[in-house]
Scaffold this motif. Structure first.
Motif, PDB file in Angstrom:
ATOM      1  N   THR A  50      -7.845  -3.559 -42.385  1.00 52.28           N
ATOM      2  CA  THR A  50      -8.489  -2.319 -41.863  1.00 52.28           C
ATOM      3  C   THR A  50      -8.907  -1.354 -43.045  1.00 52.28           C
ATOM      4  OG1 THR A  50      -7.355  -2.662 -39.809  1.00 52.28           O
ATOM      5  CG2 THR A  50      -8.440  -0.634 -40.248  1.00 52.28           C
ATOM      6  N   ILE A  53     -11.681  -2.645 -45.179  1.00 50.81           N
ATOM      7  CA  ILE A  53     -12.999  -2.514 -44.760  1.00 50.81           C
ATOM      8  C   ILE A  53     -13.246  -1.070 -44.703  1.00 50.81           C
ATOM      9  CG2 ILE A  53     -14.164  -2.585 -42.225  1.00 50.81           C
ATOM     10  CD1 ILE A  53     -12.376  -5.240 -41.879  1.00 50.81           C
ATOM     11  N   ASN A 118     -17.303  -7.253 -46.179  1.00 48.36           N
ATOM     12  CA  ASN A 118     -16.766  -6.382 -44.750  1.00 48.36           C
ATOM     13  C   ASN A 118     -17.091  -7.675 -43.487  1.00 48.36           C
ATOM     14  OD1 ASN A 118     -15.870  -4.336 -45.890  1.00 48.36           O
ATOM     15  ND2 ASN A 118     -17.192  -2.973 -44.704  1.00 48.36           N
ATOM     16  N   GLU A 119     -18.070  -8.437 -43.614  1.00 47.86           N
ATOM     17  CA  GLU A 119     -18.340  -9.257 -42.739  1.00 47.86           C
ATOM     18  C   GLU A 119     -17.199 -10.402 -42.500  1.00 47.86           C
ATOM     19  OE1 GLU A 119     -20.504  -9.477 -39.906  1.00 47.86           O
ATOM     20  OE2 GLU A 119     -20.723  -7.346 -40.637  1.00 47.86           O
ATOM     21  N   LYS A 122     -14.045  -8.842 -41.778  1.00 48.79           N
ATOM     22  CA  LYS A 122     -14.007  -8.233 -39.981  1.00 48.79           C
ATOM     23  C   LYS A 122     -13.736  -9.865 -39.421  1.00 48.79           C
ATOM     24  CE  LYS A 122     -16.902  -4.439 -39.954  1.00 48.79           C
ATOM     25  NZ  LYS A 122     -18.338  -4.053 -39.785  1.00 48.79           N
TER      26      LYS A 122
END
Length: 239
Positions: A50, A53, A118-119, A122
């Motif tokens: 978290t 990101i 980030n993809e 996630k």
């Protein structure tokens, strides 16, 4: 056998039974602690993802702001180019545009790179959240089972404590105090049997005189080596 000795033997066995539940309670707590440790590790991984990101999103935002400024700079240069009158000014403006375009290319590449990272993060974050939720459900289930288990143990211990209290009231105070003093350092081995003429507390062999006194069971006899209270088990005495 001496009445007081019989009482101390019974009291010692009750104390042993009470303390025998402690490992079970510790084992029950360890079950909970084991799952909690897994949750803490999974939560730490989730928090790290978290945070990572969020940091990348801040960087993307900064690059986007930089692109806005660079676009404004290029638009301003278009206006300036119409007012340029010398070759030197033209070269300076051209160099400025080239630098701005390089910065824009770099910013766009970084935005694309960070978005790709980030993809992936996630996806990992979704897995970590699912793992934490599953572990929390497991912890809740184990907590329920452990609570029942511990309640049963505490109930059994409570019954033994009542039995101990009743027996303690019947034992002569002087004898009880003597037992408790030994128990301070010997724990639940304050009263031990004699087997093969050896104290089963320190495992040292008894001399014939002490062994004979233990067999008679007329008085409370202490091990001359360690001080524990000795007795002969009924099966041994009959043999």
């Amino acid at each position: 056998m001496n009445k007081h000795l019989n009482e101390l033997i019974e009291l010692s066995k009750i104390d042993q039974a009470i303390d025998s539940y402690n490992p079970q309670l510790e084992a029950a707590d360890k079950k909970v602690a084991k799952v909690q440790k897994k949750i803490d590790a999974a939560q730490a991984e989730l928090d790290e993802l978290t945070s990572s990101i969020s940091e990348n999103e801040e960087k993307i935002k900064a690059f986007e702001e930089q692109l806005t400024l660079l676009n404004e700079q290029l638009a301003s240069n278009v206006k300036k180019s119409k007012e340029i009158s010398t070759e030197k000014e033209m070269k300076a403006l051209s160099l400025e545009e080239d630098i701005a375009k390089e910065k824009m290319t770099f910013a766009n590449e970084e935005i694309e790179r960070l978005q790709a990272i980030n993809e992936t993060k996630k996806e990992l974050l979704a897995e970590a959240e699912s793992k934490v939720n599953l572990l929390r459900a497991e912890l809740s289930d184990i907590n329920d089972k452990v609570s029942v288990e511990k309640a049963e143990i505490e109930k059994s211990k409570g019954e033994l404590f009542i039995k101990r209290e009743e027996l303690s009231r019947d034992i002569e105070q002087k004898v009880l105090s003597f037992y408790e003093k030994i128990r301070i350092w010997a724990g639940n081995t304050a009263v031990v049997p004699v087997k093969k003429q050896a104290c089963y507390g320190c495992f040292m062999k008894l001399n014939d005189k002490t062994y004979s006194e233990v067999i008679k069971g007329e008085e409370i006899v202490n091990c001359p080596h360690c001080g524990r209270i000795l007795y002969i088990e009924r099966e041994t005495a009959e043999a």
